[in-house]
Every structure is written in structure tokens, then in C-alpha cells.
Motif scaffolding. Structure first.
Motif, short mmCIF file in Angstrom:
data_model
loop_
_atom_site.label_atom_id
_atom_site.label_comp_id
_atom_site.label_asym_id
_atom_site.label_seq_id
_atom_site.Cartn_x
_atom_site.Cartn_y
_atom_site.Cartn_z
N SER A 1 -7.92 4.74 -8.40
CA SER A 1 -7.74 3.30 -8.27
C SER A 1 -6.56 2.98 -7.35
CB SER A 1 -7.52 2.68 -9.65
OG SER A 1 -7.24 1.30 -9.54
N TYR A 2 -5.44 3.69 -7.53
CA TYR A 2 -4.30 3.49 -6.64
C TYR A 2 -4.62 3.94 -5.21
CZ TYR A 2 -1.00 2.16 -10.30
OH TYR A 2 -0.34 1.48 -11.29
N PHE A 3 -5.42 4.97 -5.06
CA PHE A 3 -5.83 5.42 -3.73
C PHE A 3 -6.62 4.34 -3.00
CE2 PHE A 3 -9.59 7.18 -1.49
CZ PHE A 3 -8.95 7.58 -0.33
N ARG A 4 -7.56 3.69 -3.71
CA ARG A 4 -8.36 2.64 -3.08
C ARG A 4 -7.47 1.45 -2.68
NH1 ARG A 4 -11.96 3.68 -7.37
NH2 ARG A 4 -11.28 1.73 -8.36
N GLN A 5 -6.56 1.05 -3.57
CA GLN A 5 -5.68 -0.07 -3.25
C GLN A 5 -4.79 0.25 -2.05
OE1 GLN A 5 -3.43 -1.25 -6.72
NE2 GLN A 5 -5.20 -1.06 -8.08
N SER A 6 -4.27 1.46 -2.04
CA SER A 6 -3.38 1.85 -0.94
C SER A 6 -4.13 1.96 0.37
CB SER A 6 -2.70 3.18 -1.28
OG SER A 6 -1.87 3.59 -0.23
N SER A 7 -5.30 2.57 0.36
CA SER A 7 -6.04 2.79 1.60
C SER A 7 -6.46 1.49 2.25
CB SER A 7 -7.27 3.67 1.32
OG SER A 7 -8.12 3.04 0.38
N VAL A 8 -6.80 0.48 1.45
CA VAL A 8 -7.21 -0.82 2.01
C VAL A 8 -6.06 -1.43 2.82
CG1 VAL A 8 -7.82 -3.20 1.43
CG2 VAL A 8 -8.98 -1.30 0.30
N ASN A 9 -4.87 -1.45 2.24
CA ASN A 9 -3.73 -2.05 2.93
C ASN A 9 -3.26 -1.20 4.11
OD1 ASN A 9 -3.42 -4.38 1.28
ND2 ASN A 9 -2.43 -3.15 -0.30
N LEU A 10 -3.27 0.11 3.95
CA LEU A 10 -2.79 0.98 5.03
C LEU A 10 -3.74 0.94 6.23
CD1 LEU A 10 -1.49 4.06 3.03
CD2 LEU A 10 -0.17 2.20 4.02
N LYS A 11 -5.03 0.87 5.99
CA LYS A 11 -5.97 0.79 7.10
C LYS A 11 -5.81 -0.50 7.88
CE LYS A 11 -9.74 1.83 4.77
NZ LYS A 11 -11.18 2.10 4.47
N GLU A 12 -5.45 -1.58 7.19
CA GLU A 12 -5.29 -2.86 7.87
C GLU A 12 -4.09 -2.85 8.81
OE1 GLU A 12 -7.13 -5.63 7.99
OE2 GLU A 12 -8.65 -4.47 6.91
N GLY B 1 0.82 -1.21 0.00
CA GLY B 1 0.00 0.00 0.00
C GLY B 1 0.85 1.26 0.00
N PHE B 2 2.00 1.20 0.65
CA PHE B 2 2.93 2.34 0.66
C PHE B 2 3.45 2.62 -0.75
CE2 PHE B 2 7.01 4.22 2.48
CZ PHE B 2 6.38 5.41 2.84
N LEU B 3 3.75 1.56 -1.49
CA LEU B 3 4.20 1.73 -2.88
C LEU B 3 3.08 2.25 -3.76
CD1 LEU B 3 6.50 -1.36 -3.42
CD2 LEU B 3 7.14 1.03 -3.61
N ASP B 4 1.86 1.80 -3.51
CA ASP B 4 0.72 2.36 -4.24
C ASP B 4 0.60 3.86 -4.01
OD1 ASP B 4 -0.15 0.01 -5.48
OD2 ASP B 4 -1.28 -0.62 -3.71
N PHE C 1 3.29 5.14 7.15
CA PHE C 1 2.01 4.71 6.58
C PHE C 1 0.89 5.69 6.93
CE2 PHE C 1 4.36 0.72 7.73
CZ PHE C 1 4.78 0.44 6.44
N VAL C 2 0.91 6.18 8.16
CA VAL C 2 -0.12 7.14 8.58
C VAL C 2 -0.01 8.44 7.78
CG1 VAL C 2 -0.90 8.57 10.51
CG2 VAL C 2 -0.35 6.17 10.88
#
Length: 460
Positions: A217-228, A187-190, A239-240
């Protein structure tokens, strides 16, 4: 030998010509003992059933350690080429240990070798990854770090995607944590790719729907992983910050404040001053009420009383309309002055001077000052207003000397006269020496004349 034994005897103890065995034992017990240093045990010891190949690899590892200590990276690389043959040894009972040694030492050599290239890293990591399953996820994560440092975002993302989908046997607790960490870095790379897309979109004046859709699209992918990853207790500052940057771009300010509040106030997380710094800066940027901002800085002051934001916290407390905040500001300033890095800071002493000027308007201001002084009353004056400090302040910062003179004069005139007198005397001494040198420049002229004469003699 007799002299050595006599030197090791206890002073004042004499021996006769006929020594008994008991005396010898007592002397031996009094000999100097060598300290037992906690030396690290060797990785591989010689065994009775050791083959010639194993002996050769053991000696090779010893040579590698020696050349690494002397930073001979080319020699280390040559030895490492030979030592990597241990991966093909089917009789070894510690293949994972061999693989880890090659991974860690080989990476160190590549980092320091002057001729190492990105292709060398890629081929090395690929070989190490497939040499053992125990370190597969760690090696993939390290490989992606190296690609990330070199700006290869897409390749780093590919490595993390491969590691994320990799499974071997029953998933252990450690493997599950590594997979979550890999997902977080994915997610950080996204987020990095999202930043590149944002820079491309902002460089053109025309609106491009395809680029904006790709960004989202990259925002959605990144936010899913970062929230986890932010659900797990830990310190997740990079990450925050990346997640907050994306939320701010899409004007989700409520969501950003909620994320920062959870990160700062969740008791399951370890104490992290940065979390409160991020929350304060974002709230200040969004013009939140002063009362909420002061609450954040109050906790930061509890965690780190010497933080660089404390002068700003003091200014906000002075600006507050609450009558008790002025006393809190006094406590914040006194806490700052307890640390050596702030003791000669003019801004902090100016804060203290302004606070005292406002406190003196109250009847019992000395009682308030003594209450905040607390445990400092026995040593505070000696530290800040000593004769040494007066000479130092007079030589380095005359304005600081004047501010401190006002501060100490407000509640202790005796120290004020001593402090100011030493400072003025030191200042007067420096000025008088300068005037003497100006009136009598002969010593300087004599030095210049001697230098010229020595230069002419050296030429002759």
C-alpha cells in the motif's frame, strides 16, 4: 592640511605661490576618490509619519541583526519575542514582509540556540504558518524537513498531507509547483515508511500477510507521487533512487531500466551526470551486455572526463573485443591525466602502460598515439616528466617512477633518460644522506646531550 594636499597632488607637479582657481579645480579632480561599495539598503527606513511603535520595532530589528552577527543566540531570542509583536500591527502596510522576517530569522535562532527543543520548533512553525498565506506552503515544507531530520516520519507525513490539501484563492503557477514538490516529498516519506516496514518484515522468518499488504500500500502511494514529479524537467536524484529501490524489490527490472533511461536521456531535463551513473550501476548489477554499458559510460565521459568511474570505463574498453575500443581507452586515460587529481595515480598510469604495450603490437601505433595526443603535444611531456616531477615521484612513489619511465621511454627515449636520471639521482642522494647519518651519528648524540643539559639546568 597643507601637507595632506601636497600628498594628494600628482607626483612631479609643482605649484607656485599664487594659485589660480583653475589650478585648485584641477587638483580637486585629482584627489583620491573613495570606492562606492554596493551596500545592501536597509529593510526599513525612518519615515515622517513613523509612530513610536514602528520606531521601536525598527530599532529592535537592528539589534537582532547585531546580536546575530556576534552569535548571541539568547539575546537574539529575547529581541525576537518583542519583534514578533509586529504580526499584531493592523496599521502595517507590509504584513507579509514582517512575517517572512520573523520566519527566517526565528528559524536561524532555533537552529543555533543550545536549548531549543522539538516542541519549540513545532509551536514556532504553527504560529508562522498562520501569520500569512503567502508563505504557508513553504513553511509547511520546511517544517516537514525538520521533522524528517529528527526521525518523525509520521508527523512529517501529516504536515505534508495538510499542505497538500490546502488551497487559498486562485491557484497560481508558483503555488502549483510547490504543491507538486510537496506531493513528491509526500511520496518520499511513504518510501521511508515502506523501508521501515520492509526492515520489520525481514527481521522475522515468518511470512506476515498483513505487513506485506501494508508495504504494498505504501509502495503504491509513493510510486504515484514519485512518477508525477519525474515527469517535470529537473534534478530529482533522491526521488529516482527511492523509486528504483522499490521497483527492484518487486523485481520490476524492466520498469526500473525504463525510469533510469528516461531520466538520463530526456533532452528536456538538464544535463545530470548522476543520472548516467545510476543507470550504469543498475545495468552492471543486472548483468546487461557490455555494449550497452559502454554506451552509458561514453556519455558520462563526455559530461565529466575526470569522473571516478573513468578508470573502470577504461578497463571495460580494454576488455572489449572491438579493435577501436583500445584507442578510445587511450583517449580516456589521457583525459584523466589532464587533471591534477589523477596525475599521480598509479592505477591510471598502469592503464596507460598496458595500453601502450598492446598498441606497440600494431605497425602504426605511434600515429594512433599522436592522434589521441592532439592538442597536448606542446605541453604534455613538460607537465608529467619534468625534473621536479621526477624528484617528487622518486621520493613519494618509486613504482610510479618506474611505470612513467616505461611510458615515456616507449615514444620519447630522450625524455626517458632525463626523467630516469633525475629520479635515480634524487633517490641516490636521499640514500647517501641516510648512510652518512648512519655512519656519523655524532650530531644526533650532541643534540641529545644538549637537551639533557638544558633539562638539568631548568630543574636547578
Amino acid at each position: 592640511m597643507d601637507d595632506l594636499e601636497s600628498e594628494l597632488r600628482v607626483p612631479g607637479e609643482e605649484q607656485g605661490e599664487n594659485e589660480s582657481s583653475d589650478d585648485d579645480e584641477s587638483i580637486n579632480r585629482k584627489r583620491i576618490k573613495k570606492p562606492n561599495l554596493p551596500l545592501a539598503p536597509p529593510l526599513f527606513k525612518e519615515t515622517p509619519r513613523e509612530t513610536g511603535f514602528h520606531k521601536t520595532t525598527r530599532n529592535c530589528l537592528q539589534h537582532i541583526r547585531e546580536v546575530l552577527l556576534h552569535h548571541k543566540w539568547q539575546d537574539a531570542a529575547e529581541y525576537m519575542t518583542s519583534y514578533s509583536q509586529t504580526l499584531e500591527d493592523t496599521t502595517a502596510n507590509m504584513p507579509q514582509l514582517y512575517a517572512e522576517i520573523i520566519w527566517r530569522i526565528g528559524t536561524e535562532i532555533l537552529h543555533h540556540h543550545p536549548d531549543s527543543k522539538l516542541e519549540d520548533y513545532n509551536s514556532f512553525y504553527e504560529r508562522v504558518k498562520h501569520s500569512g498565506v503567502k508563505h504557508y506552503l513553504k513553511v509547511c515544507l520546511e517544517h516537514s524537513f525538520h521533522l524528517l531530520v529528527n526521525g518523525q516520519f509520521e508527523d512529517a507525513k501529516l504536515q505534508l498531507s495538510i499542505a497538500e490539501s490546502w488551497r487559498y484563492g486562485k491557484q497560481s503557477a508558483g503555488q502549483s509547483q510547490r504543491i507538486r514538490l510537496i506531493q513528491a516529498y509526500s511520496g518520499f516519506l511513504d518510501y521511508f515508511i515502506w523501508c521501515d516496514k520492509k526492515a520489520t518484515a525481514s527481521s522475522t522468518d515468518e511470512y506476515d500477510a498483513a505487513v506485506n499488504q501494508e508495504m504494498h500500500s505504501y509502495f503504491r502511494q509513493s510510486s504515484v507521487n514519485l512518477k508525477e514529479i519525474m515527469k517535470l524537467p529537473g534534478v530529482w536524484d533522491p526521488f529516482v533512487l527511492s523509486y528504483i529501490d522499490m521497483l527492484e524489490f518487486y523485481n520490476d527490472h524492466e520498469g526500473a531500466v525504463k525510469v533510469l533511461n528516461d531520466y538520463a536521456y530526456d533532452n528536456s531535463f538538464p544535463p545530470n551526470p548522476n543520472a548516467h551513473v545510476y543507470l550504469y550501476r543498475y545495468m552492471k548489477k543486472q548483468n546487461h551486455p557490455l555494449k550497452k554499458i559502454l554506451k552509458v559510460l561514453k556519455i558520462l565521459h563526455t559530461l565529466v572526463p575526470s569522473h571516478e568511474l573513468m578508470p573502470e570505463y577504461c578497463s571495460l574498453l580494454v576488455q572489449s573485443e572491438n579493435e577501436g575500443d583500445l584507442q578510445k581507452a587511450l583517449g580516456v586515460v589521457l583525459d584523466l591525466l589532464d587533471y591534477s587529481s589523477w596525475r599521480s595515480n598509479l592505477d591510471v598510469w598502469n592503464h596507460l602502460m598496458n595500453i601502450i604495450k598492446r598498441l606497440r603490437m600494431k605497425k602504426q601505433w605511434l600515429k594512433i598515439f599522436a592522434e589521441e595526443m592532439g592538442y597536448r603535444k606542446d605541453w604534455w611531456l613538460e607537465i608529467h616528466f619534468s625534473t621536479f616531477q621526477a624528484r617528487k615521484d622518486s621520493a613519494e612513489n618509486r613504482e610510479l617512477l618506474e611505470v612513467k619511465s616505461f611510458v615515456v621511454g616507449a615514444f620519447c627515449p630522450r625524455y626517458a633518460s632525463m626523467y630516469c636520471g633525475v629520479g635515480k639521482a634524487a633517490r641516490k642522494g636521499v640514500t647517501s644522506e641516510a648512510r652518512k647519518a648512519k655512519r656519523n651519528p655524532k650530531p644526533l648524540r650532541n643534540i641529545r646531550r644538549l637537551r639533557r643539559e638544558r633539562g638539568q639546568q631548568s630543574q636547578d
